[in-house]
Design an enzyme around this catalytic site. Structure first.
Site, PDB file in Angstrom:
ATOM      1  N   ASP A  77       5.095 -19.159   5.761  1.00  0.00           N
ATOM      2  CA  ASP A  77       5.115 -17.704   5.724  1.00  0.00           C
ATOM      3  C   ASP A  77       4.299 -17.279   4.493  1.00  0.00           C
ATOM      4  O   ASP A  77       4.032 -18.101   3.606  1.00  0.00           O
ATOM      5  CB  ASP A  77       6.578 -17.261   5.603  1.00  0.00           C
ATOM      6  CG  ASP A  77       6.724 -15.808   5.280  1.00  0.00           C
ATOM      7  OD1 ASP A  77       6.096 -14.999   5.980  1.00  0.00           O
ATOM      8  OD2 ASP A  77       7.444 -15.466   4.326  1.00  0.00           O
ATOM      9  N   ASP A  91       4.398 -13.537   2.770  1.00  0.00           N
ATOM     10  CA  ASP A  91       5.068 -12.587   1.876  1.00  0.00           C
ATOM     11  C   ASP A  91       6.422 -13.114   1.404  1.00  0.00           C
ATOM     12  O   ASP A  91       7.283 -13.466   2.212  1.00  0.00           O
ATOM     13  CB  ASP A  91       5.264 -11.243   2.596  1.00  0.00           C
ATOM     14  CG  ASP A  91       3.966 -10.490   2.786  1.00  0.00           C
ATOM     15  OD1 ASP A  91       3.261 -10.275   1.791  1.00  0.00           O
ATOM     16  OD2 ASP A  91       3.647 -10.145   3.942  1.00  0.00           O
TER      17      ASP A  91
HETATM   18  P1  TMP Z   1       6.909 -12.058   6.709  1.00  0.00           P
HETATM   19  O1  TMP Z   1       7.053 -12.362   5.254  1.00  0.00           O
HETATM   20  O2  TMP Z   1       7.972 -12.666   7.541  1.00  0.00           O
HETATM   21  O3  TMP Z   1       5.537 -12.414   7.215  1.00  0.00           O
HETATM   22  O4  TMP Z   1       7.121 -10.498   6.925  1.00  0.00           O
HETATM   23  C1  TMP Z   1       6.448  -9.517   6.271  1.00  0.00           C
HETATM   24  C2  TMP Z   1       7.322  -8.711   5.395  1.00  0.00           C
HETATM   25  O5  TMP Z   1       6.690  -7.434   5.267  1.00  0.00           O
HETATM   26  C3  TMP Z   1       8.721  -8.440   5.900  1.00  0.00           C
HETATM   27  O6  TMP Z   1       9.655  -8.960   4.996  1.00  0.00           O
HETATM   28  C4  TMP Z   1       8.848  -6.924   5.906  1.00  0.00           C
HETATM   29  C5  TMP Z   1       7.691  -6.460   5.089  1.00  0.00           C
HETATM   30  N1  TMP Z   1       7.146  -5.149   5.470  1.00  0.00           N
HETATM   31  C6  TMP Z   1       6.873  -4.241   4.466  1.00  0.00           C
HETATM   32  O7  TMP Z   1       7.104  -4.538   3.284  1.00  0.00           O
HETATM   33  N2  TMP Z   1       6.371  -3.014   4.796  1.00  0.00           N
HETATM   34  C7  TMP Z   1       6.094  -2.660   6.085  1.00  0.00           C
HETATM   35  O8  TMP Z   1       5.625  -1.548   6.351  1.00  0.00           O
HETATM   36  C8  TMP Z   1       6.381  -3.612   7.118  1.00  0.00           C
HETATM   37  C9  TMP Z   1       6.107  -3.252   8.542  1.00  0.00           C
HETATM   38  C10 TMP Z   1       6.888  -4.846   6.758  1.00  0.00           C
HETATM   39 MG    MG Z   2       8.357 -13.528   4.147  1.00  0.00          MG
END
Ligand code: TMP
Ligand code: MG
Length: 276
Positions: free
Chosen positions: A25, A27
């Site tokens: 992953d 973020d």
């Molecule tokens: P991931 O880390 O699983 O790839 O997901 C992306 C992260 O982004 C998730 O924890 C939620 C976050 N997010 C935001 O911070 N702002 C937003 O507008 C959206 C749609 C997601």
């Molecule tokens: Mg994440």
């Protein structure tokens, strides 16, 4: 888990050496969750907080975050409950961002001006994997254009790194018009969104996968990799640690609590990849 003597060790014949691949992953897994008591931004937040978003746009994006993020991480809601709400969040956020006339040419500067940080040890991680020809798949529900720019600016966007994520689409003048599909959110990170990507092809010979994530949604990122025999799942438990510990311990093989480094991952890889 890695099981059996044959898979890990320094005295193996080359034939028995594992063929590892890493699926991660982005973020809050490769990037830091916090620094000096302050939250670090996700790839979406980098855009949201940037100078190119209007005050009204910022407020609306903040409102979405405050409403949907507690739902995303709520240990007491089922996936079935969360999925449609995540689609709602991502769709609304992408719609708002697409109204902001964001220019492709501004992305590098937006990233440079942001507070994003990769976890300590990122350089060793990327360097080790590159040197040893280990594919690194970054599977992210964030914004692909932003996260690619982050790793480019960190000088670690090597040829073994592949990204599957949400990408922006720009018109002939370089202005953001929409996000390309399929939409990837926290809880559909599986083979349903991987059609047409190089994912399975690149990982097809890999028998051992190291999976890195920070969300319960990251656990399905290796589903469908054809030759996989062993998956070591390493989870970063960043937020709401007490409430979520039990579920993380059940689901991940290793759980790292409030650890802003990649030291454990690097240690395991060093052990796996070092020939003596
Ligand atoms: P991931 O880390 O699983 O790839 O997901 C992306 C992260 O982004 C998730 O924890 C939620 C976050 N997010 C935001 O911070 N702002 C937003 O507008 C959206 C749609 C997601
Ligand atoms: Mg994440």
């Amino acid at each position: 888990m890695f099981e059996g003597e044959g898979l890990v060790g320094t005295k193996l014949s080359p034939v028995l050496k594992p063929e590892p691949g890493v699926i991660s992953d982005f973020d809050m897994t490769l990037s830091r969750f916090g620094c000096n008591g302050r939250r670090c931004p996700t790839s979406h937040n980098i855009l949201d907080n940037s100078r190119v978003i209007s005050e009204d746009g910022k407020r609306k994006l903040q409102d979405l975050l405050h409403y949907y993020y507690p739902i995303e991480i709520d240990p007491n809601r089922t996936l079935e409950e969360k999925c449609p709400l995540m689609v709602e969040w991502w769709s609304r956020a992408h719609e708002l961002l697409s109204q902001q006339k964001i220019q492709k040419g501004d992305i590098a500067q937006i990233v440079r001006e942001s507070d994003v940080m990769l976890r300590d040890g990122f350089k060793e991680l990327f360097d080790q994997l590159h040197k040893n020809n280990v594919p690194l798949f970054i599977f992210s529900a964030g914004v692909g254009d932003i996260l690619e720019e982050i790793i480019r600016q960190a000088n670690v966007f090597y040829s073994n790194v592949n990204v599957v994520s949400n990408y922006m689409d720009f018109d002939d003048n370089g202005i953001l018009t929409h996000f390309k599909g399929p939409l990837i959110h926290t809880y559909n990170k599986n083979n349903s969104v991987l059609q047409g990507t190089k994912y399975f092809q690149q990982l097809s010979t890999r028998t051992s996968i190291i999976l890195l994530g920070d969300s319960m949604g990251d656990l399905t990122m290796a589903d469908g990799v054809p030759s996989v025999e062993n998956i070591l799942k390493i989870g970063f438990l960043n937020d709401k640690v007490e409430e979520r510990r039990e579920k993380y311990l059940d689901a991940y093989d290793i759980v790292l609590e409030s650890d802003e480094t990649l030291d454990v991952v690097n240690g395991i890889l060093r052990y796996l990849l070092t020939e003596t």
